[in-house]
Design an enzyme around this catalytic site. Structure first.
Site, PDB file in Angstrom:
ATOM      1  CG  HIS A 130      -2.089  -0.893   1.126  1.00  0.00           C
ATOM      2  ND1 HIS A 130      -3.041  -0.782   0.144  1.00  0.00           N
ATOM      3  CD2 HIS A 130      -2.463  -1.951   1.902  1.00  0.00           C
ATOM      4  CE1 HIS A 130      -3.960  -1.724   0.312  1.00  0.00           C
ATOM      5  NE2 HIS A 130      -3.622  -2.441   1.372  1.00  0.00           N
ATOM      6  CB  CYS A 220      -2.479   3.078  -4.990  1.00  0.00           C
ATOM      7  SG  CYS A 220      -3.544   1.629  -4.857  1.00  0.00           S
TER       8      CYS A 220
END
Length: 242
Positions: A130, A220
């Site tokens: 993440h 991301c």
């Protein structure tokens, strides 16, 4: 009547303030917990020996790690960027929001794509993490978009359970669509893959034309699109135990 209205408005404002303060405090706690848990793990399993003035040698206690969780298949270290165990679950959802203890964590873990083999010998091994706001997990990958940062952080290490260490040359930073199967795949044609990567990169270093396994570190770019910040590195050597 006016006093009653003012009291109601005050109570509503107080409730909003307290609720906002609670959310802020809880968010801070969650980030602190992620950093704290990993700091504790690093102290438990990462041993650094001073060999000489120029360098340190790191070893990872995989006996301890495998007692914690047999899904731990390696340890990723990039100076100033990442220092985490790598896990492989049954699917890409397994460690998306679970930590190395298999407990829920909004930050999840660093983990292999379900199509990647845990021996890191695929043509392209895909590793996810993440993009955390506090820079934890893969929150630092975006720094590789700066050529100077890539030049100053050219090496990635993956420590393996058998005591060996894979050493990788970091050579490309790209912004890619997560649905693009031209990149998110484990079987590649090395020459054309490298050429395509470097030509589309935001920052890059010279990479060997000799075929070798790659790792693809993906996170991301933003939280509301399919765009990903991706760092590629090529295996340059494996240091075997002893």
């Amino acid at each position: 009547m006016k006093n009653i209205v003012l009291k109601i408005v005050f109570l509503i404002a107080l409730c909003v303030f307290l609720y906002s303060g609670f959310n802020l405090g809880y968010t801070y706690y969650k980030y602190w917990k992620v950093d704290h848990d990993n700091d504790v793990l690093v102290k438990e399993v990462v041993k650094t020996e001073k060999k000489h003035k120029a360098s340190n040698v790191r070893t990872i206690d995989f006996n301890y790690l495998r007692r914690l969780n047999k899904d731990i298949v390696g340890w990723l270290y990039i100076k100033d960027v990442a220092d985490y165990p790598i896990l492989k679950g049954q699917s890409n959802d397994t460690y998306l929001h679970h930590n190395y203890k298999k407990a829920y964590s909004f930050a999840g873990s660093i983990f292999l794509d379900e199509i990647s083999n845990k021996n890191f010998q695929d043509g392209n091994t895909i590793i996810y993490g993440h993009n955390m706001n506090n820079g934890s997990m893969f929150g630092q990958l975006k720094k590789f978009s700066e050529q100077s940062f890539m030049n100053n952080h050219p090496i990635a290490y993956i420590y393996l359970p058998d005591g060996s260490v894979n050493v990788y040359d970091i050579f490309s930073f790209n912004r890619l669509d997560a649905t693009d199967t031209n990149y998110y795949r484990n079987n590649i044609e090395y020459g054309s893959f490298i050429k395509k990567l470097v030509s589309a990169s935001l920052a890059n270093r010279q990479v060997s034309t000799k075929k070798a396994p790659l790792i693809m570190l993906s996170t991301c770019a933003t939280h509301d699109t399919n765009w990903r910040s991706v760092v590629f590195a090529r295996l340059s050597k494996t240091i075997h135990k002893g």
